[in-house]
Design an enzyme around this catalytic site. Structure first.
Site, PDB file in Angstrom:
ATOM      1  N   SER A 393       0.823  -1.224   0.000  1.00 42.51           N
ATOM      2  CA  SER A 393       0.000   0.000   0.000  1.00 42.51           C
ATOM      3  C   SER A 393       0.847   1.260   0.000  1.00 42.51           C
ATOM      4  CB  SER A 393      -0.862   0.051   1.255  1.00 42.51           C
ATOM      5  OG  SER A 393      -1.588  -1.118   1.416  1.00 42.51           O
ATOM      6  N   HIS A 414      -1.171  -2.374  -7.070  1.00 42.63           N
ATOM      7  CA  HIS A 414      -1.879  -2.017  -5.832  1.00 42.63           C
ATOM      8  C   HIS A 414      -3.380  -2.125  -6.051  1.00 42.63           C
ATOM      9  CE1 HIS A 414      -3.024   1.268  -2.720  1.00 42.63           C
ATOM     10  NE2 HIS A 414      -3.034   0.065  -2.164  1.00 42.63           N
ATOM     11  N   GLU A 426      -3.771   0.471  -9.094  1.00 39.39           N
ATOM     12  CA  GLU A 426      -2.636   1.390  -9.303  1.00 39.39           C
ATOM     13  C   GLU A 426      -1.437   0.536  -9.687  1.00 39.39           C
ATOM     14  OE1 GLU A 426      -2.704   5.364  -6.440  1.00 39.39           O
ATOM     15  OE2 GLU A 426      -2.324   3.413  -5.509  1.00 39.39           O
ATOM     16  N   ASN A 464      -3.411   6.763  -1.729  1.00 36.32           N
ATOM     17  CA  ASN A 464      -3.144   6.780  -0.286  1.00 36.32           C
ATOM     18  C   ASN A 464      -2.331   8.010   0.123  1.00 36.32           C
ATOM     19  OD1 ASN A 464      -4.623   4.535   0.130  1.00 36.32           O
ATOM     20  ND2 ASN A 464      -2.900   3.108   0.218  1.00 36.32           N
TER      21      ASN A 464
HETATM   22  P1  NAD Z   1      -3.416  -9.893   5.794  1.00 41.83           P
HETATM   23  O1  NAD Z   1      -2.794  -9.820   7.098  1.00 41.83           O
HETATM   24  O2  NAD Z   1      -4.890 -10.004   5.716  1.00 41.83           O
HETATM   25  O3  NAD Z   1      -2.789 -11.115   4.910  1.00 41.83           O
HETATM   26  C1  NAD Z   1      -1.405 -11.316   4.791  1.00 41.83           C
HETATM   27  C2  NAD Z   1      -1.228 -12.812   4.527  1.00 41.83           C
HETATM   28  O4  NAD Z   1       0.141 -13.044   4.184  1.00 41.83           O
HETATM   29  C3  NAD Z   1      -1.506 -13.673   5.762  1.00 41.83           C
HETATM   30  O5  NAD Z   1      -2.499 -14.607   5.449  1.00 41.83           O
HETATM   31  C4  NAD Z   1      -0.181 -14.340   6.044  1.00 41.83           C
HETATM   32  O6  NAD Z   1      -0.299 -15.661   6.496  1.00 41.83           O
HETATM   33  C5  NAD Z   1       0.476 -14.315   4.677  1.00 41.83           C
HETATM   34  N1  NAD Z   1       1.933 -14.440   4.756  1.00 41.83           N
HETATM   35  C6  NAD Z   1       2.761 -13.810   5.603  1.00 41.83           C
HETATM   36  N2  NAD Z   1       4.022 -14.197   5.380  1.00 41.83           N
HETATM   37  C7  NAD Z   1       4.001 -15.075   4.350  1.00 41.83           C
HETATM   38  C8  NAD Z   1       4.979 -15.826   3.632  1.00 41.83           C
HETATM   39  N3  NAD Z   1       6.275 -15.723   3.943  1.00 41.83           N
HETATM   40  N4  NAD Z   1       4.572 -16.640   2.631  1.00 41.83           N
HETATM   41  C9  NAD Z   1       3.273 -16.727   2.311  1.00 41.83           C
HETATM   42  N5  NAD Z   1       2.278 -16.038   2.938  1.00 41.83           N
HETATM   43  C10 NAD Z   1       2.649 -15.241   3.953  1.00 41.83           C
HETATM   44  O7  NAD Z   1      -2.947  -8.580   5.019  1.00 41.83           O
HETATM   45  P2  NAD Z   1      -3.673  -7.810   3.824  1.00 41.83           P
HETATM   46  O8  NAD Z   1      -4.596  -6.798   4.372  1.00 41.83           O
HETATM   47  O9  NAD Z   1      -4.182  -8.800   2.834  1.00 41.83           O
HETATM   48  O10 NAD Z   1      -2.429  -7.006   3.216  1.00 41.83           O
HETATM   49  C11 NAD Z   1      -1.485  -7.651   2.377  1.00 41.83           C
HETATM   50  C12 NAD Z   1      -0.727  -6.578   1.609  1.00 41.83           C
HETATM   51  O11 NAD Z   1      -1.659  -5.836   0.815  1.00 41.83           O
HETATM   52  C13 NAD Z   1      -0.002  -5.551   2.475  1.00 41.83           C
HETATM   53  O12 NAD Z   1       1.169  -5.134   1.834  1.00 41.83           O
HETATM   54  C14 NAD Z   1      -1.006  -4.382   2.529  1.00 41.83           C
HETATM   55  O13 NAD Z   1      -0.398  -3.149   2.756  1.00 41.83           O
HETATM   56  C15 NAD Z   1      -1.561  -4.442   1.145  1.00 41.83           C
HETATM   57  N6  NAD Z   1      -2.898  -3.841   0.964  1.00 41.83           N
HETATM   58  C16 NAD Z   1      -3.850  -4.000   1.914  1.00 41.83           C
HETATM   59  C17 NAD Z   1      -5.120  -3.438   1.717  1.00 41.83           C
HETATM   60  C18 NAD Z   1      -6.228  -3.600   2.718  1.00 41.83           C
HETATM   61  O14 NAD Z   1      -7.212  -2.837   2.649  1.00 41.83           O
HETATM   62  N7  NAD Z   1      -6.133  -4.537   3.610  1.00 41.83           N
HETATM   63  C19 NAD Z   1      -5.396  -2.727   0.534  1.00 41.83           C
HETATM   64  C20 NAD Z   1      -4.373  -2.633  -0.425  1.00 41.83           C
HETATM   65  C21 NAD Z   1      -3.138  -3.179  -0.205  1.00 41.83           C
END
Ligand code: NAD
Ligand code: T1G
Length: 681
Positions: A393, A414, A426, A464
């Site tokens: 993000s 993104h 994005e 963002n």
């Molecule tokens: P989340 O915590 O819901 O999911 C992350 C997942 O990654 C978990 O299930 C975890 O088990 C897995 N993981 C961690 N280490 C790992 C590894 N070494 N190998 C495989 N899997 C692994 O997080 P999220 O909200 O889905 O966010 C993920 C990314 O997306 C982040 O970079 C976040 O900034 C970005 N993002 C989030 C949002 C949002 O609204 N939540 C929006 C856009 C971007």
């Protein structure tokens, strides 16, 4: 028989030249004795896709479309409209002016003018109800959604579906009807439709809720009501008056801007061929990873979904299955659709399974150390030419790419939550990301049905980065005396789906808190001291996920302003030693929007985007910015940059240059009396 064939690529828009050509061709056919009937068809990919939207910014030119349609309808020889692709807006109105309509089975029919803040202005609101009835016509005109050929045949909008070649089928129909009495085929001459006025009253009530803030849908109801209550000539007058009023309205100008802004996105400053992507992978099956994997499955692209262990993998897959089951329960997907999509998703916990994929999208926790670890592994296991993308993000793409020996193949993709629903993508290029990789992720975005915007890497990218300024101001305003509920109401009344505090509750205050903690050292002293989020986090008020944040939530997630949160707000203000003051709605609106607009100007100065309209699309498609305002920069242009600049200077004097120093671009444009979308001087 004669054929009038129109060829005005790319979509046969009814430009002045096309209208003039049509009018003279119809006139010529009337006096040509060898012509018994006329077939009207278009070359290229579609029948007329409507009036030429670009002409709406120009003074009207003769002949008008209404004139041309009048000529068609009053012709003394049968005119058959032969329709393929889409008959939209003025294109459908032309077909309604013809005496017969034949179409290919995959043709689509619609009056999408309302999406441009307009209404059908060449007789559509008067002729369509006469042909298919008021209720059916009202729905088509107010929604603007196209209908299928099969539906059009069922409701009598078209007379026949062509088997085989359209032109031959149309000529055959022309031969069959060349001696028909046209009196009964002139749609305008058909009896006025019958309808109870309750139909229109109910539609207006529904639109005031469902299309809050939009002017055109209500004008559409007025126009269709006239088809029931007025003779054709009077109805056409009413339609024309409503159309002209809407055409010059700020809302229609904003919606037309948004139409073209979206179509500019694929015009990239380089000509590179996209790589083929037939197999993808997503790392992390959490909130985002699961939704991203669904995007690929929905597009029929096989995808490996990798998690760090079997337990988390099965949780991620279970969420996906439940998501599809929900869509099936809603009748949006059949059991076969669900099975096909699930068959596209292969779960895994082994990076080796990614050896032959063309594209990997990483969506693990937002920690740079972990991202480095994952990209180092991808660099080892993925084939040469595979694209390595991150769904981060905020983090710097160059920093993530530095963990690999192929930074030119690293890019940001993104997605927005929920990734299988939100349209915006994005695509973030690092300083060494290759043109080919950028072209590929733009193409992948299109295949996933996303609105993809190419931006350069910077902190928070476009959306963002601007959002963080609005968030700053909303917390400052809270500290100075505005209630979270007042701030949310002001932005909701402006047209946003929800205000910053309701949005924070939805995303989870812990997500915001974690983001704040990761940036604490870069914050200003006032931002650090403005610790409302820390207090909510410490109190365990994390938003909807804990049934309580700034609002309290009942079991149906219905929100009510929370007295507990108000108590925390009061303690927050007292601790800051600030005397709460009355803050006007206008100040709230200006500080939340002008801070974003000013940041957008800095983004333009840094060439983070190709053009200003890209920023508008990011906010329209990713953050629910009201389409009838055209996006933050279109809104700024409608306000006028001198007024924006005056506001920035006022808040700079009150709150300091570190927050409100006007971007040079705004100063320059305001001095030159220009706007963000006026193009080079
Ligand atoms: P989340 O915590 O819901 O999911 C992350 C997942 O990654 C978990 O299930 C975890 O088990 C897995 N993981 C961690 N280490 C790992 C590894 N070494 N190998 C495989 N899997 C692994 O997080 P999220 O909200 O889905 O966010 C993920 C990314 O997306 C982040 O970079 C976040 O900034 C970005 N993002 C989030 C949002 C949002 O609204 N939540 C929006 C856009 C971007
Ligand atoms: N006028 C001018 N340009 C148009 C246009 C139009 N009506 N439609 C498309 N273009 C341009 C577009 O900008 C792009 O240009 C190129 O054509 C290809 O478009 C009196 C008032 C038909 C379904 O609202 O919905 O009639 O970027 O990328 O994905 O009552 O275009 O290449 O330079 O979208 O294949 C009503 C609008 C007008 C239909 C094809 N009609 N168009 O989609 O191609 S108002 C519409 C579309 C009216 C009357 C009223 C889609 C499409 P460039 P594209 P596509």
């Amino acid at each position: 028989m004669a054929c009038i064939a129109i060829d005005n690529p790319p979509v046969n828009a009814l430009s002045q030249a096309v209208r003039a050509g049509l009018k003279s061709a119809i006139a010529a056919a009337q006096t040509d004795a060898s012509v018994k009937a006329l077939v009207l068809l278009c070359k290229g990919k579609t029948f007329f896709a409507g009036a030429d939207i670009k002409e709406f910014a120009l003074p009207p030119q003769e002949p008008t479309l209404a004139d041309v349609i009048q000529c068609l309808e009053q012709a003394q020889k049968p005119v058959i409209a032969a329709i393929h692709g889409t008959a939209l807006g003025g294109g459908l109105e032309v077909a309604l002016g013809c005496h017969y309509r034949i179409a290919t089975p995959d043709a689509r029919f619609g009056l999408p003018e309302v999406k441009l803040g307009l209404l059908p202005g060449a007789g559509g609101t008067q002729r369509l109800p006469r042909l298919i009835g008021a209720a059916e016509a009202l729905e088509m005109i107010v929604d603007g959604k196209p209908i299928s050929a099969e539906h059009a045949l069922r409701i009598g909008l078209v007379d026949e579906l062509a088997e085989g070649d359209l032109a031959s089928a149309a000529l055959a129909l022309a031969r069959r009807v060349q001696h028909e009495d046209l009196a009964r085929r002139r749609v305008g001459a058909l009896a006025a439709p019958e309808a109870d006025s309750a139909l229109f009253t109910a539609a207006e009530q529904n639109l005031r809720q469902r299309r809050r803030g939009y002017e055109a849908p209500l004008s559409c109801v007025k126009a269709v009501r006239a088809s029931v209550e007025q003779p054709l000539a009077k109805g056409l007058q009413i339609e024309r008056a409503l159309f002209d009023e809407l055409k010059s309205s700020p809302q229609s100008r904003a919606l037309r801007h948004a139409f073209f802004a979206e179509r500019q996105l694929h015009k990239l400053p380089f000509a590179a061929k996209a790589r083929s992507v037939s197999r993808a992978a997503v790392i992390g099956a959490g909130t985002m990873g699961g939704g991203i994997a669904m995007c690929f499955a929905n597009a029929g692209i096989p995808v490996v979904l990798l998690e760090k262990d079997a337990e988390r993998l099965s949780q991620g897959l279970a969420r996906i299955e439940e998501n599809y089951a929900h869509s099936a329960r809603r009748g949006r997907l059949s059991a076969d659709d669900v099975a096909q999509r699930l068959a596209c998703i292969q779960g895994s916990t082994r990076f080796e399974d990614l050896a032959d994929v063309d594209l990997v999208i990483e969506a693990v926790f937002e920690e740079i150390g972990l991202k480095h670890e994952v990209f180092k592994t991808l660099d080892l296991v993925c084939k040469p030419g595979a694209i390595l993308a991150s769904n981060t993000s905020y983090l710097d793409i160059d920093n993530i790419a530095s963990a690999t020996r192929r930074p030119q193949d690293v890019v940001g993709m993104h997605f927005f939550s929920p990734a299988n629903v939100m349209q915006l993508l994005e695509n973030v290029r690092g300083s060494v990301t290759s043109d080919e990789v950028c072209a590929t992720v733009m193409e992948v975005g299109r295949r996933l049905g996303k609105v993809a915007v190419l931006v350069r890497s910077c902190d928070g990218f476009v959306g963002n980065r601007m959002l963080s300024k609005r968030t700053r101001e909303s917390y400052f305003l809270l500290q100075e005396g505005a209630s979270p509920f007042q701030i949310d109401r002001v932005l909701r009344d402006f047209g946003l789906p929800m205000g910053p505090f309701a949005m924070a509750d939805l995303a989870g205050l812990d997500v915001g808190w974690r983001n704040r903690q990761s940036r604490l050292q870069n914050l200003t002293p006032r931002e650090r001291e403005c610790d409302m989020l820390d207090r909510m986090y410490a109190a365990g008020r994390l938003g909807q996920k804990t049934q309580g944040g700034f609002y309290d939530y009942d079991s149906d997630r219905k929100a009510t302003p929370s007295p507990a949160a108000e108590t925390l707000v009061a303690a927050h203000r007292a601790a800051s030693g600030r005397q709460a003051r009355q803050i006007s709605d206008q100040e709230i609106l200006e500080r939340c929007l002008y801070a974003m607009i000013n940041e957008a100007a800095y983004i333009l100065e840094e060439n983070i985007v190709e053009r200003a309209s890209d920023i508008d699309v990011v906010w329209l498609k990713g953050y629910g910015f009201p389409a009838y305002r055209g996006g933050p920069l279109c809104y700024a242009d409608q306000i006028g940059l001198p007024a924006i600049l005056a506001g920035l200077r006022k808040y700079e004097a009150e709150h300091g240059s570190q927050y409100w120093k006007p971007a040079n671009l705004i100063v320059k444009l305001a001095q030159e009396g220009r706007g963000f979308h006026d193009g080079p001087a």
